[in-house]
Design a protein around this motif. Sequence first.
Motif, short mmCIF file in Angstrom:
data_model
loop_
_atom_site.label_atom_id
_atom_site.label_comp_id
_atom_site.label_asym_id
_atom_site.label_seq_id
_atom_site.Cartn_x
_atom_site.Cartn_y
_atom_site.Cartn_z
N UNK A 88 -9.60 2.56 -1.29
CA UNK A 88 -8.67 3.30 -2.15
C UNK A 88 -7.61 4.00 -1.29
N UNK A 89 -8.06 4.64 -0.22
CA UNK A 89 -7.12 5.34 0.66
C UNK A 89 -6.16 4.34 1.31
N UNK A 90 -6.68 3.17 1.68
CA UNK A 90 -5.84 2.15 2.32
C UNK A 90 -4.80 1.58 1.37
N UNK A 91 -5.16 1.46 0.11
CA UNK A 91 -4.29 0.79 -0.86
C UNK A 91 -3.25 1.72 -1.48
N UNK A 92 -3.43 3.00 -1.34
CA UNK A 92 -2.56 3.93 -2.08
C UNK A 92 -1.77 4.83 -1.16
#
Length: 197
Positions: A88-92
Amino acid sequence: MFEYLNGKLVKISPTNIVIDLSGIGYLISVANPYAWSALMNTEVKIYVHQVIREDAHSLYGFVNESEKALFLRLISVSGIGPKSALAIIAAADNEGLINAIDNSDIKYLTKFPGVGKKTAMQMVLDLAGKFDATGAVGISLLDAAPASNLALEEAIEALQALGYKATELKKIEKKLAQEAGLTSEEYIKSALKLMMK
């Protein structure tokens, strides 16, 4: 438990980086390993969270304390584990994620890998309104302070302990970094002068 590691970045793989610290290589899972490429073979400071399970001891790494705080909040949600939280952190962009949570934007949240409608609703229920004024917004790796200026880091930490907000300190940190070779005490005095302007 570890708070952070200072060491030499020696390896980057699709899901991990390796930090050499006193001859020991720490395998650390990070959101965007290749974002660390510019820092290869240099001293870096990485904030970490250790997860101990019956079959594994894992380290998860973050650019700064805000990103770590966001990760910890995400893994507190039922249905989100450490790997999902990193994805989630990587994608957002973290600010967009926080806004989506605060505004109950389920459609936005379900775009993340492993997040269905039920988990997205749980994220909103558990996390809405729980981010402080600075949020848990990350900064780019290139903006992160190099680990080599220990005196400046100590000065910033001391000023935070005195009650100065991270947002105030962030505004003057680059100016302070240009004043190389100062002691922690001199950085503190210089910072106070800059904040009084």
